[in-house]
Write an enzyme that holds these catalytic residues in place. Structure first.
Site, PDB file in Angstrom:
ATOM      1  N   HIS A 158       3.902   4.060  12.925  1.00 50.86           N
ATOM      2  CA  HIS A 158       4.121   3.937  11.483  1.00 50.86           C
ATOM      3  C   HIS A 158       5.210   4.951  11.154  1.00 50.86           C
ATOM      4  CE1 HIS A 158       2.571   3.688   7.211  1.00 50.86           C
ATOM      5  NE2 HIS A 158       3.121   4.887   7.177  1.00 50.86           N
ATOM      6  N   CYS A 215       3.717   9.295   1.022  1.00 51.67           N
ATOM      7  CA  CYS A 215       2.372   9.775   0.697  1.00 51.67           C
ATOM      8  C   CYS A 215       2.443  10.718  -0.498  1.00 51.67           C
ATOM      9  CB  CYS A 215       1.763  10.487   1.905  1.00 51.67           C
ATOM     10  SG  CYS A 215       0.162  11.222   1.524  1.00 51.67           S
ATOM     11  N   ARG A 274       0.842  -1.207   0.000  1.00 54.41           N
ATOM     12  CA  ARG A 274       0.000   0.000   0.000  1.00 54.41           C
ATOM     13  C   ARG A 274       0.883   1.265   0.000  1.00 54.41           C
ATOM     14  NH1 ARG A 274      -0.522   4.574   2.760  1.00 54.41           N
ATOM     15  NH2 ARG A 274      -0.251   3.470   4.723  1.00 54.41           N
ATOM     16  N   ASP A 275       1.586   1.514   1.101  1.00 56.03           N
ATOM     17  CA  ASP A 275       2.377   2.747   1.220  1.00 56.03           C
ATOM     18  C   ASP A 275       3.481   2.766   0.161  1.00 56.03           C
ATOM     19  OD1 ASP A 275       3.588   5.082   2.295  1.00 56.03           O
ATOM     20  OD2 ASP A 275       3.123   4.470   4.327  1.00 56.03           O
TER      21      ASP A 275
HETATM   22  N1  COA Z   1     -13.045   5.192  -3.621  1.00 63.62           N
HETATM   23  C1  COA Z   1     -13.458   5.408  -4.905  1.00 63.62           C
HETATM   24  N2  COA Z   1     -14.206   6.475  -5.276  1.00 63.62           N
HETATM   25  C2  COA Z   1     -14.533   7.347  -4.314  1.00 63.62           C
HETATM   26  C3  COA Z   1     -14.129   7.187  -2.984  1.00 63.62           C
HETATM   27  C4  COA Z   1     -13.347   6.054  -2.637  1.00 63.62           C
HETATM   28  N3  COA Z   1     -12.932   5.834  -1.399  1.00 63.62           N
HETATM   29  N4  COA Z   1     -14.611   8.225  -2.267  1.00 63.62           N
HETATM   30  C5  COA Z   1     -15.303   9.004  -3.107  1.00 63.62           C
HETATM   31  N5  COA Z   1     -15.272   8.478  -4.355  1.00 63.62           N
HETATM   32  C6  COA Z   1     -15.892   9.009  -5.564  1.00 63.62           C
HETATM   33  C7  COA Z   1     -17.325   9.400  -5.330  1.00 63.62           C
HETATM   34  O1  COA Z   1     -18.189   8.320  -5.541  1.00 63.62           O
HETATM   35  C8  COA Z   1     -17.515  10.500  -6.343  1.00 63.62           C
HETATM   36  O2  COA Z   1     -17.690   9.911  -7.623  1.00 63.62           O
HETATM   37  P1  COA Z   1     -18.702  10.508  -8.688  1.00 63.62           P
HETATM   38  O3  COA Z   1     -18.193  11.882  -9.001  1.00 63.62           O
HETATM   39  O4  COA Z   1     -18.584   9.555  -9.821  1.00 63.62           O
HETATM   40  O5  COA Z   1     -20.020  10.523  -7.988  1.00 63.62           O
HETATM   41  C9  COA Z   1     -16.178  11.211  -6.346  1.00 63.62           C
HETATM   42  O6  COA Z   1     -15.228  10.227  -5.903  1.00 63.62           O
HETATM   43  C10 COA Z   1     -16.128  12.425  -5.432  1.00 63.62           C
HETATM   44  O7  COA Z   1     -16.591  12.054  -4.121  1.00 63.62           O
HETATM   45  P2  COA Z   1     -16.206  12.865  -2.805  1.00 63.62           P
HETATM   46  O8  COA Z   1     -16.911  12.259  -1.654  1.00 63.62           O
HETATM   47  O9  COA Z   1     -16.379  14.344  -3.064  1.00 63.62           O
HETATM   48  O10 COA Z   1     -14.672  12.509  -2.583  1.00 63.62           O
HETATM   49  P3  COA Z   1     -13.398  13.425  -2.867  1.00 63.62           P
HETATM   50  O11 COA Z   1     -13.313  13.765  -4.300  1.00 63.62           O
HETATM   51  O12 COA Z   1     -13.389  14.519  -1.870  1.00 63.62           O
HETATM   52  O13 COA Z   1     -12.211  12.393  -2.554  1.00 63.62           O
HETATM   53  C11 COA Z   1     -10.929  10.830  -1.286  1.00 63.62           C
HETATM   54  C12 COA Z   1     -11.936  11.981  -1.244  1.00 63.62           C
HETATM   55  C13 COA Z   1     -10.414  10.633   0.109  1.00 63.62           C
HETATM   56  C14 COA Z   1     -11.614   9.581  -1.785  1.00 63.62           C
HETATM   57  C15 COA Z   1      -9.780  11.221  -2.249  1.00 63.62           C
HETATM   58  O14 COA Z   1      -9.232  12.449  -1.864  1.00 63.62           O
HETATM   59  C16 COA Z   1      -8.677  10.171  -2.308  1.00 63.62           C
HETATM   60  O15 COA Z   1      -8.861   9.096  -2.876  1.00 63.62           O
HETATM   61  N6  COA Z   1      -7.489  10.489  -1.776  1.00 63.62           N
HETATM   62  C17 COA Z   1      -6.353   9.599  -1.817  1.00 63.62           C
HETATM   63  C18 COA Z   1      -5.747   9.546  -0.443  1.00 63.62           C
HETATM   64  C19 COA Z   1      -4.562   8.612  -0.400  1.00 63.62           C
HETATM   65  O16 COA Z   1      -4.519   7.567  -1.001  1.00 63.62           O
HETATM   66  N7  COA Z   1      -3.546   9.029   0.369  1.00 63.62           N
HETATM   67  C20 COA Z   1      -2.392   8.231   0.621  1.00 63.62           C
HETATM   68  C21 COA Z   1      -2.591   7.258   1.740  1.00 63.62           C
HETATM   69  S1  COA Z   1      -2.930   8.000   3.304  1.00 63.62           S
HETATM   70 ZN    ZN Z   2       3.202   6.090   5.465  1.00 61.43          ZN
END
Ligand code: COA
Ligand code: ZN
Length: 301
Positions: free
Chosen positions: A208, A241, A14-15
């Site tokens: 972590h 990240c 994952r990370d």
């Molecule tokens: N998995 C897949 N799709 C997701 C989702 C998830 N966990 N959460 C939201 N979505 C989709 C929604 O269904 C929506 O889709 P649509 O436009 O087709 O309806 C769209 O994304 C926007 O939804 P929203 O609730 O506004 O989410 P967001 O755009 O604010 O995204 C996260 C929030 C957290 C999902 C996003 O920022 C993200 O994936 N970040 C990655 C974080 C990461 O991996 N960090 C490293 C590890 S800590």
């Molecule tokens: Zn980390």
């Protein structure tokens, strides 16, 4: 399974992969996870349920979970940032979820597009979903940027303690402190572990650590001396990240295992098998720099 004094959770799939330059195929991920399990790692974080357009390397996590669940003797963990991620994880059959909640407001916005308060509210919803799942799932929370943040700078210890207390109040039973950008030093680790434990007691379970500034192992020992017995790490020190500028790899699993075993602490991990799993990584992610002291020492021997 053998008795262990410390529990190491491998977070490379994952990370590590979320920040890697290349993409590992689903088949290679599964082969790598199987090798990690065979080396005796008790827990593996195999992926995350996040937006695939933002983190394409995690798009196949459901498939990876389905395959990893068939491996015996290892606990499979996934990272979920929100309710939708938890729903996807539970539908895929995941039964241990880690939710990242940032102590830094700036990192929280950049990483999950939420304020920390909203993230705590999501955790409460995820706990309810996990409780209602059949069979119920476990939920842990990792407090990201607990030791500092490249976006915000200093993260006050009081903010971390208050966040941990809010999470405990929401019903979280397992909390970890994450040094997302490798800012921690051993004295700080000791101080923060004590302060958070004063607030939430034994709910503080793990650390972590990232090795950005070369302090990962020293910080692990500091945690150990404060009674921490669960550590995340990543084979070959991959990791970071994508939403935290300057983030680099986790403390290397093989170095952590090697150090703990030399200190007389049982990890249950077979170092030769663990090192052998690096070959899969090298093959499946050509060009990715592999870190780690043990591998260098063994090559020189
Ligand atoms: N998995 C897949 N799709 C997701 C989702 C998830 N966990 N959460 C939201 N979505 C989709 C929604 O269904 C929506 O889709 P649509 O436009 O087709 O309806 C769209 O994304 C926007 O939804 P929203 O609730 O506004 O989410 P967001 O755009 O604010 O995204 C996260 C929030 C957290 C999902 C996003 O920022 C993200 O994936 N970040 C990655 C974080 C990461 O991996 N960090 C490293 C590890 S800590
Ligand atoms: Zn980390």
């Amino acid at each position: 399974m053998s008795e262990r004094d410390v529990t190491i959770c491998e977070v490379g799939p994952r990370d590590g992969l979320q920040n890697a330059r290349g993409r590992m195929t689903t088949a290679d991920k599964i082969r790598w996870i199987a090798a990690l399990a065979e080396a005796g790692l008790p827990e593996i974080e195999v992926g995350s349920f996040v937006r695939p357009d933002l983190v394409p390397a995690m798009a196949d996590t459901a498939e990876v979970v389905a395959a990893a669940k068939r491996i015996e003797g290892v606990s499979i963990v996934v990272l979920v940032p929100n309710r939708k991620g938890a729903e996807r994880a539970l539908a895929a059959g995941a039964r241990k979820l880690t939710v990242p909640v940032s102590a830094s407001r700036a990192h929280s916005r950049a990483n999950i597009r939420m304020e920390p308060e909203q993230a705590v509210a999501q955790v409460a919803e995820i706990l309810a979903l996990a409780r209602d799942a059949d069979p119920p799932a476990e939920v842990a929370v990792g407090i990201s940027t607990a030791f500092g943040c490249t976006l915000q700078g200093t993260v006050p210890e009081g903010d971390v303690v208050r966040l941990a207390e809010a999470l405990a109040e929401a019903g979280v039973e397992e909390i970890g402190l994450a040094d997302t950008v490798g800012h921690a030093n051993p004295a700080q680790v000791k101080r923060l572990v004590r302060a958070v434990r004063a607030g939430v007691g034994e709910r503080l379970v793990g650390l972590h650590l990232h090795d950005t500034r070369g302090r990962g192992l020293a910080n692990a020992v500091a945690g150990l001396e404060e009674g921490i017995r669960a550590f995340d790490s990543s084979l070959a020190g991959l990791g970071g990240c994508p939403f935290a500028p300057g983030a680099s790899g986790n403390v290397a699993t093989e170095d952590l295992v090697w150090m703990f075993e030399d200190m007389g602490l049982r990890t249950g991990v077979d170092l030769d098998r663990l090192l052998a799993a690096r070959a899969i990584l090298a093959e499946a992610l050509p060009g990715e720099p592999l870190h780690g002291h043990l591998a260098r020492v063994r090559c020189a021997a």
